[in-house]
Design an enzyme around this catalytic site. Structure first.
Site, mmCIF file in Angstrom:
data_model
loop_
_atom_site.group_PDB
_atom_site.id
_atom_site.type_symbol
_atom_site.label_atom_id
_atom_site.label_comp_id
_atom_site.label_asym_id
_atom_site.label_seq_id
_atom_site.Cartn_x
_atom_site.Cartn_y
_atom_site.Cartn_z
ATOM 1 N N CYS A 2 -13.083 4.200 7.757
ATOM 2 C CA CYS A 2 -14.327 4.612 8.417
ATOM 3 C C CYS A 2 -15.524 4.278 7.515
ATOM 4 O O CYS A 2 -15.404 4.257 6.298
ATOM 5 C CB CYS A 2 -14.420 6.095 8.734
ATOM 6 S SG CYS A 2 -13.047 6.697 9.715
ATOM 7 N N ARG A 27 -14.991 -1.537 8.012
ATOM 8 C CA ARG A 27 -14.204 -0.381 7.560
ATOM 9 C C ARG A 27 -13.491 0.329 8.713
ATOM 10 O O ARG A 27 -12.730 1.273 8.497
ATOM 11 C CB ARG A 27 -15.113 0.631 6.855
ATOM 12 C CG ARG A 27 -15.849 0.058 5.669
ATOM 13 C CD ARG A 27 -16.737 1.097 5.055
ATOM 14 N NE ARG A 27 -15.975 2.193 4.524
ATOM 15 C CZ ARG A 27 -15.423 2.223 3.316
ATOM 16 N NH1 ARG A 27 -15.576 1.195 2.513
ATOM 17 N NH2 ARG A 27 -14.743 3.269 2.910
ATOM 18 N N TRP A 74 -12.191 4.425 12.095
ATOM 19 C CA TRP A 74 -10.838 3.872 12.134
ATOM 20 C C TRP A 74 -9.933 5.089 12.231
ATOM 21 O O TRP A 74 -9.828 5.867 11.289
ATOM 22 C CB TRP A 74 -10.558 3.080 10.863
ATOM 23 C CG TRP A 74 -9.247 2.373 10.857
ATOM 24 C CD1 TRP A 74 -8.955 1.191 11.471
ATOM 25 C CD2 TRP A 74 -8.055 2.782 10.195
ATOM 26 N NE1 TRP A 74 -7.647 0.851 11.230
ATOM 27 C CE2 TRP A 74 -7.067 1.799 10.457
ATOM 28 C CE3 TRP A 74 -7.714 3.873 9.407
ATOM 29 C CZ2 TRP A 74 -5.776 1.882 9.951
ATOM 30 C CZ3 TRP A 74 -6.421 3.966 8.917
ATOM 31 C CH2 TRP A 74 -5.467 2.974 9.191
ATOM 32 N N ASN A 98 -15.475 10.411 6.195
ATOM 33 C CA ASN A 98 -14.503 9.352 5.930
ATOM 34 C C ASN A 98 -13.421 9.987 5.056
ATOM 35 O O ASN A 98 -13.746 10.624 4.060
ATOM 36 C CB ASN A 98 -15.207 8.209 5.189
ATOM 37 C CG ASN A 98 -14.265 7.212 4.534
ATOM 38 O OD1 ASN A 98 -14.600 6.617 3.529
ATOM 39 N ND2 ASN A 98 -13.108 7.012 5.090
ATOM 40 N N GLY A 99 -12.153 9.855 5.466
ATOM 41 C CA GLY A 99 -11.076 10.426 4.658
ATOM 42 C C GLY A 99 -10.178 11.325 5.485
ATOM 43 O O GLY A 99 -10.169 11.236 6.716
ATOM 44 N N GLU A 482 0.855 -15.626 1.311
ATOM 45 C CA GLU A 482 -0.560 -15.389 1.628
ATOM 46 C C GLU A 482 -0.995 -16.213 2.859
ATOM 47 O O GLU A 482 -1.706 -15.705 3.727
ATOM 48 C CB GLU A 482 -1.418 -15.729 0.394
ATOM 49 C CG GLU A 482 -2.916 -15.663 0.586
ATOM 50 C CD GLU A 482 -3.440 -14.293 1.004
ATOM 51 O OE1 GLU A 482 -2.683 -13.320 0.999
ATOM 52 O OE2 GLU A 482 -4.626 -14.218 1.369
ATOM 53 N N LYS A 486 -2.363 -14.548 6.277
ATOM 54 C CA LYS A 486 -3.661 -14.888 6.870
ATOM 55 C C LYS A 486 -3.478 -15.252 8.339
ATOM 56 O O LYS A 486 -4.222 -14.807 9.192
ATOM 57 C CB LYS A 486 -4.286 -16.092 6.164
ATOM 58 C CG LYS A 486 -5.235 -16.030 5.051
ATOM 59 C CD LYS A 486 -6.202 -14.960 4.838
ATOM 60 C CE LYS A 486 -5.635 -13.605 4.647
ATOM 61 N NZ LYS A 486 -5.839 -12.976 3.365
ATOM 62 N N GLU A 489 -2.463 -12.082 10.535
ATOM 63 C CA GLU A 489 -3.434 -11.000 10.725
ATOM 64 C C GLU A 489 -4.637 -11.415 11.557
ATOM 65 O O GLU A 489 -5.227 -10.579 12.240
ATOM 66 C CB GLU A 489 -3.876 -10.379 9.394
ATOM 67 C CG GLU A 489 -4.668 -11.270 8.489
ATOM 68 C CD GLU A 489 -5.021 -10.598 7.164
ATOM 69 O OE1 GLU A 489 -5.128 -9.372 7.122
ATOM 70 O OE2 GLU A 489 -5.198 -11.326 6.183
ATOM 71 N N HIS A 505 19.705 -19.500 3.456
ATOM 72 C CA HIS A 505 20.403 -18.215 3.450
ATOM 73 C C HIS A 505 20.026 -17.353 4.649
ATOM 74 O O HIS A 505 20.214 -16.142 4.623
ATOM 75 C CB HIS A 505 20.112 -17.458 2.142
ATOM 76 C CG HIS A 505 20.572 -18.201 0.938
ATOM 77 N ND1 HIS A 505 21.907 -18.338 0.615
ATOM 78 C CD2 HIS A 505 19.880 -18.904 0.006
ATOM 79 C CE1 HIS A 505 22.011 -19.072 -0.482
ATOM 80 N NE2 HIS A 505 20.800 -19.428 -0.868
ATOM 81 N N LYS A 604 -10.790 -2.872 6.600
ATOM 82 C CA LYS A 604 -10.947 -3.597 5.341
ATOM 83 C C LYS A 604 -10.430 -2.813 4.140
ATOM 84 O O LYS A 604 -9.676 -3.330 3.342
ATOM 85 C CB LYS A 604 -12.425 -3.933 5.128
ATOM 86 C CG LYS A 604 -12.701 -4.700 3.857
ATOM 87 C CD LYS A 604 -12.580 -6.169 4.069
ATOM 88 C CE LYS A 604 -12.739 -6.964 2.810
ATOM 89 N NZ LYS A 604 -11.946 -8.189 2.860
#
Ligand code: F6R
Length: 609
Positions: A2, A27, A74, A98-99, A482, A486, A489, A505, A604
């Site tokens: 948030c 955020r 969020w 926020n939290g 990575e 990318k 997401e 394998h 983020k």
């Protein structure tokens, strides 16, 4: 998660809040809301979805309001809905948060018994009712906030406004980021600097356990017991344009293109090429720590964890130190063996990732020296570690990390050279050569970026496939991870990164004519083995998209697509190889029409476990 924002001053409060929240949307963006004064009363406007939905319900001619608060959410407690969106209200108070308040259920029970009524499922609403319940008994808002804090367990940054005192607001930090911006006859408070960067660069970082009283006249900071604290403001060097899109279509694209500059800033002032030395300056590690150090433990999450995986190769090879890498969210739960002979390095762009912060705290609880590699100056992780190595990548707005990763790799390379020299395992000549290659890096990245059209072309041919496999070995294996992260997401295509040698394998069973396989290869000691993997994929009908060093005609002759990067020393190949993979993910996503800068379900900085 948030983003919270507050403003008190002479400018139009509604537009200041909306403008600030837009820069905090990274955020969280499942709902948004603001509170401001209209004819002496607090008006709250909230809406589900992005900020643009909120803007639709705001008055076309916003009233003059002395102060206001805003929030972009969020969801943690309660689904995204208008009722659950902030600000929350109780009596004459409104609040954004926020939290997470861990004991909100027991607090709510007490408040329900007192007769308070709740309209949302959030822990936040409990906080505003708790403060209000105390406030209604008399005394100042400041005292009510202080008395409420001692009852709250969890991590939070909150901002409160009272109808009875429109010229002032109160902000509190305990475990979640909060920064104050000081302007002329105005004050800002926000979860992150870009929210007010276009108005002031004079900032005060709130620490955990601090209460800020903000008014147009300025700022007062108290501790949780009410004692006044004297805080120094700092001038930050980010300029407002750095936090804007700068002519690019998306922040992600802009941040990919900023990498040459960002890497220059990471290296700047830290190398003495002739002496073959890396100077860490403020990030200098204590002599006793270097002498005692027998092992390095690298921790991080997501992209930062991938940087740690590359860091292992760099530190082992260049600095001659044994290195372990841990996913930060796993670290403390396995009760790691740590001692003062270890050095724990936390890697984090935001410096606020809850799991990485907890890993650092775990190390500190065992008296293990800590260092962080961080981008955000003044962030929690940077403040809690013994030493911090700032990457200076500038604000990373797009949710998917790009320049943060390559600057982390640059920082790890610098650190490895520095430690290699201090431990006398790296010769001056070798260090000079490595520094020389580092200095060339930004130009080589520019060269790669010039060929973006070629990547766009590849993206247009492959964007419809549903699964991708990324294969590489050694130092490039974390880059395969990575590249796959990318892609998944931001384009929502399923993608896996694998060490190429592992393919037979298991993953080889996935290969058919619908599986593009991305190969990363340089002409190192395992090159021949990667070529064999390519042949195995081809034999099963898979398509090969290769990323290789210029002049690699062997790989070119067996690939469906090939993109060349300039020749580079092996330890720097992960940095160069990352750039085209970021562009590939970006262009595939743009072609598929996804929300590149704010992909679904993500935020983020992950400030909750
Ligand atoms: C992926 C991404 C995330 C972050 C992770 C850690 O593109 O951005 O995987 O890398 O959430 O964040 P920081 O580095 O801020 O600790």
């Amino acid at each position: 998660m948030c983003g919270i924002m507050g403003y008190v001053g002479h400018r139009n409060v509604v537009s200041m809040l909306v403008d600030g929240l837009r820069r905090l949307e990274y955020r969280g963006y499942d709902s948004a809301g603001i509170a401001y004064f209209e004819e002496g009363e607090i008006e709250v406007k909230r809406s589900v979805g992005k900020l643009s939905s909120l803007e639709e319900i705001l008055p076309p001619l916003p009233p003059d309001s002395p102060s206001g608060i805003g929030h972009t959410r969020w969801a943690t407690h309660g689904k995204p809905s208008e009722e659950n969106a902030h600000p929350h209200r109780s009596g004459s108070l409104v609040l954004v948060h926020n939290g997470i308040i861990e004991n909100y259920i027991s607090l709510k029970k007490g408040l329900l018994e007192e007769g308070h009524e709740f309209v949302s499922d959030t822990d936040t609403e409990v906080v505003v009712h708790l403060i209000d319940s105390i406030y209604q008994r008399g005394g100042s808002l400041e005292t009510a906030v202080k008395n409420a804090l001692v009852q709250m367990h969890g991590s939070y940054a909150i901002c409160v406004l009272s109808e009875k005192d429109p010229e002032r607001m109160i902000a509190v930090r305990s475990g979640c980021p909060l920064v104050i911006g000081l302007g002329k006859d105005e004050c800002f408070v926000a979860s992150d600097i870009p929210a007010f960067l276009s108005h002031t660069r004079e900032v005060v970082y709130l620490e955990d356990g601090e209460i800020a009283l903000l008014s147009a006249k300025g700022l007062e900071v108290l501790d949780f017991k009410g004692a006044r604290l004297s805080k120094e403001s700092q001038k930050i060097s980010w300029n407002p344009v750095m936090a804007e899109k700068g002519g690019y279509r998306h922040f992600l694209q802009k941040e990919i293109h900023e990498q040459p500059r960002a890497i220059v800033d990471t290296i700047r002032g830290r190398v003495a090429q002739e002496e073959g030395e890396v100077i860490l300056g403020a990030a200098e590690i204590n002599e006793a720590v270097v002498k005692r150090c027998k092992r390095v433990v690298l921790v991080g999450c997501g992209t930062s964890w991938h940087a740690a995986l590359v860091g292992k190769f760099l530190l082992e090879e260049i600095a001659g130190l044994p290195v372990e890498v841990d996913i930060a969210s796993e670290f403390r739960y396995r009760d790691p063996h740590l001692s003062s002979e270890d050095l724990v390095i936390g890697i984090s762009q935001s410096g606020e990732t809850a799991d990485t912060l907890a890993a650092i705290r775990e190390a500190k609880s065992k008296n293990t020296p800590t260092l962080s590699i961080c981008n955000v100056v003044g962030s929690s992780i940077s403040r809690e570690t013994d030493t911090v190595f700032y990457t200076h990548a500038g604000p990373e707005i797009s949710v998917a990390s790009t320049k943060a990763f390559t600057t982390q790799l640059t920082a790890l390379t610098l650190l490895a050279i520095h430690l290699g020299r201090r431990r006398a395992v790296l010769s001056k000549e070798k260090a000079q050569e490595m520094i020389h290659h580092l200095i060339l890096l930004p130009k080589q990245i520019e060269e790669i970026l010039r060929h973006e059209a070629r990547i766009e072309d590849i993206a247009k041919r492959y964007f419809r496939y549903r699964d991708f496999l990324y294969l590489a070995r050694g130092l490039l294996y974390p880059v395969a991870l990575e590249g796959a992260l990318k892609l998944k997401e931001i384009s929502y295509i399923h993608a896996e990164g694998y060490p190429a040698g592992e393919m037979k394998h298991g993953p080889i069973a996935l290969i058919d004519e619908n599986m593009p396989v991305v190969i990363l290869a340089t002409k190192d000691k395992v090159y021949g083995k990667v070529i064999s993997n390519v042949m195995e994929v081809k034999a099963r009908g898979g398509m090969i998209i290769s990323f290789a060093e210029e002049g690699d005609t062997d790989l070119a002759s067996i690939s469906d697509e090939i993109f060349f990067i300039p020749k580079v020393s092996p330890s720097l190949s992960p940095i160069l190889m990352t750039i085209p993979l970021q562009m590939l993910a970006y262009h595939i996503s743009v072609t598929r029409g996804t929300d590149v800068d704010q992909p679904r379900n993500l935020a983020k900085s992950v400030t909750v476990e």
